[in-house]
Design a protein around this motif. Structure first.
Motif, PDB file in Angstrom:
ATOM      1  N   GLU A  65       0.821  -1.209   0.000  1.00 16.22           N
ATOM      2  CA  GLU A  65       0.000   0.000   0.000  1.00 16.22           C
ATOM      3  C   GLU A  65       0.858   1.263   0.000  1.00 16.22           C
ATOM      4  O   GLU A  65       0.573   2.231  -0.710  1.00 16.22           O
ATOM      5  CB  GLU A  65      -0.927   0.014   1.225  1.00 16.22           C
ATOM      6  N   LYS A  86       1.507   4.110  -3.000  1.00 22.29           N
ATOM      7  CA  LYS A  86       1.212   5.513  -2.715  1.00 22.29           C
ATOM      8  C   LYS A  86       2.398   6.425  -3.026  1.00 22.29           C
ATOM      9  O   LYS A  86       2.232   7.505  -3.581  1.00 22.29           O
ATOM     10  CB  LYS A  86       0.803   5.661  -1.247  1.00 22.29           C
ATOM     11  N   GLU A  87       3.591   5.981  -2.656  1.00 19.96           N
ATOM     12  CA  GLU A  87       4.796   6.792  -2.834  1.00 19.96           C
ATOM     13  C   GLU A  87       5.944   5.943  -3.373  1.00 19.96           C
ATOM     14  O   GLU A  87       6.888   5.635  -2.642  1.00 19.96           O
ATOM     15  CB  GLU A  87       5.207   7.424  -1.506  1.00 19.96           C
TER      16      GLU A  87
END
Length: 108
Positions: A7, A11-12
């Motif tokens: 996750e 996201k990054e």
């Protein structure tokens, strides 16, 4: 070691790939090469390459190109396990995650 959650990576990706490289003892990557590697490993690109049969290794090939579920790169959906696991299985998984050491950062 470096603990990396899917996750967080989704996201990054740039920051987290840098974190992995640092954990491996790698120096700051050359910017152009790093940008190229990041673009290459992007989910959409990997999906496109797999669909096109660009990988020669059997472990990176779909078992059946007509079946989207046979691809290694399927959806990239964070939390997508909920589409495959029954409510009972999700409850079981959440209970097992609560038993893990908190430093792993799993919140059920």
């Amino acid at each position: 070691f470096a603990l990396l959650h899917y996750e967080v990576l989704r996201k990054e990706p740039e920051a987290n790939f840098r974190h992995v490289l640092a954990a491996l003892g790698e120096a700051e990557p050359e910017p152009t090469a790093f940008a190229h590697a990041l673009a290459f490993s992007d989910f959409k690109n990997m999906h496109k390459l797999e669909a096109a049969g660009a990988f020669t290794s059997k472990i990176l090939q779909a078992a059946d190109v007509a079946d989207a579920e046979s691809f290694k790169v399927r959806r990239g959906k964070v939390g997508g396990f909920g589409d495959y696991l029954s409510p009972e299985d999700q409850t079981y998984a959440a209970e097992e995650m609560r038993a893990l050491d908190p430093r792993f950062g799993y919140v059920a």
